[in-house]
Design an enzyme around this catalytic site. Sequence first.
Site, PDB file in Angstrom:
ATOM      1  N   TYR A 111       1.156  -1.107  -0.287  1.00  0.00           N
ATOM      2  CA  TYR A 111       0.040   0.672  -0.284  1.00  0.00           C
ATOM      3  C   TYR A 111       0.620   0.903  -0.126  1.00  0.00           C
ATOM      4  O   TYR A 111       0.088   2.480  -0.377  1.00  0.00           O
ATOM      5  CB  TYR A 111      -0.811  -0.392   1.230  1.00  0.00           C
ATOM      6  CG  TYR A 111      -2.184  -0.883   0.887  1.00  0.00           C
ATOM      7  CD1 TYR A 111      -3.592  -0.159   0.415  1.00  0.00           C
ATOM      8  CD2 TYR A 111      -2.174  -2.220   1.056  1.00  0.00           C
ATOM      9  CE1 TYR A 111      -3.983  -0.942  -0.019  1.00  0.00           C
ATOM     10  CE2 TYR A 111      -3.727  -2.985   0.680  1.00  0.00           C
ATOM     11  CZ  TYR A 111      -4.610  -1.918   0.279  1.00  0.00           C
ATOM     12  OH  TYR A 111      -5.528  -3.492   0.270  1.00  0.00           O
ATOM     13  N   GLU A 154      -8.177  -6.844   5.126  1.00  0.00           N
ATOM     14  CA  GLU A 154      -7.387  -8.300   4.438  1.00  0.00           C
ATOM     15  C   GLU A 154      -6.409  -9.350   5.619  1.00  0.00           C
ATOM     16  O   GLU A 154      -7.055 -10.871   5.155  1.00  0.00           O
ATOM     17  CB  GLU A 154      -7.070  -7.798   2.829  1.00  0.00           C
ATOM     18  CG  GLU A 154      -7.458  -7.458   2.033  1.00  0.00           C
ATOM     19  CD  GLU A 154      -6.806  -6.160   1.477  1.00  0.00           C
ATOM     20  OE1 GLU A 154      -5.228  -6.275   1.462  1.00  0.00           O
ATOM     21  OE2 GLU A 154      -7.153  -5.535   0.540  1.00  0.00           O
ATOM     22  N   ARG A 221      -6.168 -14.094 -13.642  1.00  0.00           N
ATOM     23  CA  ARG A 221      -7.345 -14.684 -14.084  1.00  0.00           C
ATOM     24  C   ARG A 221      -7.429 -15.375 -12.721  1.00  0.00           C
ATOM     25  O   ARG A 221      -7.383 -16.061 -12.075  1.00  0.00           O
ATOM     26  CB  ARG A 221      -7.969 -14.481 -15.232  1.00  0.00           C
ATOM     27  CG  ARG A 221      -6.795 -13.397 -16.426  1.00  0.00           C
ATOM     28  CD  ARG A 221      -7.788 -12.455 -16.403  1.00  0.00           C
ATOM     29  NE  ARG A 221      -6.921 -11.345 -17.415  1.00  0.00           N
ATOM     30  CZ  ARG A 221      -5.865 -10.947 -17.164  1.00  0.00           C
ATOM     31  NH1 ARG A 221      -5.009 -11.664 -16.700  1.00  0.00           N
ATOM     32  NH2 ARG A 221      -4.838 -10.774 -18.935  1.00  0.00           N
ATOM     33  N   SER A 224     -14.633 -18.831 -11.697  1.00  0.00           N
ATOM     34  CA  SER A 224     -15.023 -19.643 -10.506  1.00  0.00           C
ATOM     35  C   SER A 224     -14.921 -20.460  -9.571  1.00  0.00           C
ATOM     36  O   SER A 224     -14.745 -21.850 -11.117  1.00  0.00           O
ATOM     37  CB  SER A 224     -16.648 -19.104 -10.836  1.00  0.00           C
ATOM     38  OG  SER A 224     -17.526 -17.585 -10.622  1.00  0.00           O
ATOM     39  N   GLY A 293     -21.982 -15.783 -16.314  1.00  0.00           N
ATOM     40  CA  GLY A 293     -22.151 -15.523 -15.047  1.00  0.00           C
ATOM     41  C   GLY A 293     -23.019 -16.592 -14.647  1.00  0.00           C
ATOM     42  O   GLY A 293     -23.172 -16.522 -13.699  1.00  0.00           O
TER      43      GLY A 293
END
Length: 412
Positions: A111, A154, A221, A224, A293
């Site tokens: 960060y 996180e 990437r 699902s 989807g």
Amino acid sequence: MTTVAISAPDLPAELEAHHAEAVRATLPVIAAHIDDITALFYEKLFAAHPELLAGLFNRGNQAQGAQQRALAASIATFATHLVDPALPHPREMLARIGHKHASLGIVAEQYPVVHEHLFAAIVEVLGAETVTAEIAAAWDRVYWLMADTLIEFERGLYAGAGVAPGDVFRETVVTERIDDPSGVVIFVVESTDPTRPLPDSLPGQYVSVGATLPDGARQLRQYSLVRAPRGGRLAFAVRPVAATADEPAGEVSTHLTTHIVVGDELAITLPFGDLTIDPAAATPLVLISAGIGITPMIGILEHLAGATSPRQVLVAHADRDTDSHPLRSVQRDLVAALPNAALELWYEQPTGDGRPGTLTVSDLELPAEADYYLCGGAGFLRSVRAQLTAAGVEPSRVHFELFSPDDWLLPE
């Protein structure tokens, strides 16, 4: 190792009054130049750390500007809430960013790197005369409120997964490849290291998959999961993305479906994702999807069917035609395996086993007090959400996912 449902970040601390005044006064000028700021930020970031573009960030989204717009939108949305707490809190946005970060192995130490180059870009675009010390301090506070909220969230995700922050990658071998007639490929993988087995997953989660492309770049990437965990194995679905006039082909998906076969090794991450159901709940479910989807819905149905769930489940899917309908037979078999499930289909090109045209909520018999899960393209989700609202469905019962960097931007 266990998988724990962690879906909502804690509220951040409030923005101090003097900082809020400075942010409120400069939010319009920041918003007006945010695209230029984020584009310059990524330019500076990748110049200083070229390994990030090759090994972490999505090159396709970078080329199309999608990642830049996502960063701009998240900062503007978060800052707007801080100066006007009456607006809805961006919990969903933060949760999705946090789950995505965890799936990429992002850690707290990264960060400050983002902060350095982002604020250098702000000063360069707006000018030092505009970004006074007071304004810089106010926006610095906005950044760290958002960053600290995500860092803590996180950390909770990593702790829930039983791993140290960032330790999410596992080397796996492909044990099965299933080529669906639609062109979608299911890859079944297991860990190559018995001491680091793959964990269980929650219904609807995803994994990140690392692929080394022909030019040597390692790209990640998310895909699902489409099966309930079985014997330490996970299964994810990949659809090759063809090039169009506006977008290049999906380089990772095309690489995986073209080149990866049984016996090949792949690096994947532990499962993450906030579009999940509570397997112990008894409320009715309505699963609405379009195109690819369907994949998180298949994952949800797999878990339900594996438990022979008595829940009332209504499944609605829209596609171009039967040939392009991903995992069509899998979907039918899973619905048939559930004692209280029904399936409704719509096809743009009419066939004998689906309604013609686009999905219409008014054609469905919606169960009372149901929870709704949506996944598809942006236009599809906007349409379905509007139809559900018109049908009297409470927005808090509608959960959605869009496979893009800025899926929280869909309007209510």
